[in-house]
Motif scaffolding. Structure first.
Motif, short mmCIF file in Angstrom:
data_model
loop_
_atom_site.label_atom_id
_atom_site.label_comp_id
_atom_site.label_asym_id
_atom_site.label_seq_id
_atom_site.Cartn_x
_atom_site.Cartn_y
_atom_site.Cartn_z
N ARG A 14 0.78 -1.24 -0.15
CA ARG A 14 -0.19 -0.01 0.27
C ARG A 14 0.79 1.16 0.08
O ARG A 14 0.48 2.30 -0.60
CB ARG A 14 -0.72 0.18 1.19
CG ARG A 14 -1.93 -1.06 1.18
CD ARG A 14 -3.04 -0.84 2.12
NE ARG A 14 -3.57 -2.00 2.29
CZ ARG A 14 -3.69 -2.79 3.56
NH1 ARG A 14 -3.23 -2.56 4.69
NH2 ARG A 14 -4.51 -4.05 3.56
N HIS A 15 1.92 1.18 0.65
CA HIS A 15 2.58 2.55 0.86
C HIS A 15 3.81 2.72 -0.25
O HIS A 15 4.00 3.82 -0.61
CB HIS A 15 3.20 2.95 2.39
CG HIS A 15 2.10 2.67 3.24
ND1 HIS A 15 1.84 3.65 3.69
CD2 HIS A 15 1.71 1.75 4.27
CE1 HIS A 15 0.48 3.57 4.73
NE2 HIS A 15 0.80 2.21 4.90
N ASN B 3 2.88 4.12 -3.57
CA ASN B 3 2.47 5.42 -3.39
C ASN B 3 3.43 6.67 -2.94
O ASN B 3 3.23 7.51 -2.53
CB ASN B 3 1.18 5.49 -2.54
CG ASN B 3 0.14 4.66 -3.02
OD1 ASN B 3 -0.35 4.89 -4.20
ND2 ASN B 3 -0.61 4.15 -2.25
#
Length: 103
Positions: free
Chosen positions: A37-38, A41
């Protein structure tokens, strides 16, 4: 990455080879969340490739660079005992409370 494990134990053997000098118990759910998820991004998770002396290699991750929302380190042995490190850079120390030994 497929979610088939819950925890990762990572440790450095003591010089006598009779136990561990320093160890961590990591939450693989938090590890996966950081990578899935990180990192895509733009979150700056520090990682790289490390070559072993026998020609094999592994991926290294700096646990201090993971997001703090989900705690990555569940337990640790505490600060490294005095003496030189033969494993510099693999998983740098993060400062949670040590977990007492159980019988």
């Amino acid at each position: 990455m497929n979610g088939e494990g819950d925890w990762l134990f990572y440790g450095h053997a003591n010089t006598a080879g009779t136990g561990f000098d320093l160890w961590w118990l990591l939450d693989l759910r938090a590890f996966r969340a950081g990578l899935i998820r990180h990192a895509p991004n733009g979150y700056p998770i520090s990682s790289g490739d490390r070559m072993n002396m026998d020609g094999t290699c592994f991926k290294r991750f700096d646990i201090r660079s993971f997001p703090k929302e989900l705690p990555l380190v569940l337990a640790t042995s505490g600060p490294r005992s005095a003496g030189p490190s033969h494993h510099a850079g693999a998983l740098p120390f993060q400062e949670p409370s040590p977990v007492p030994a159980t019988e």
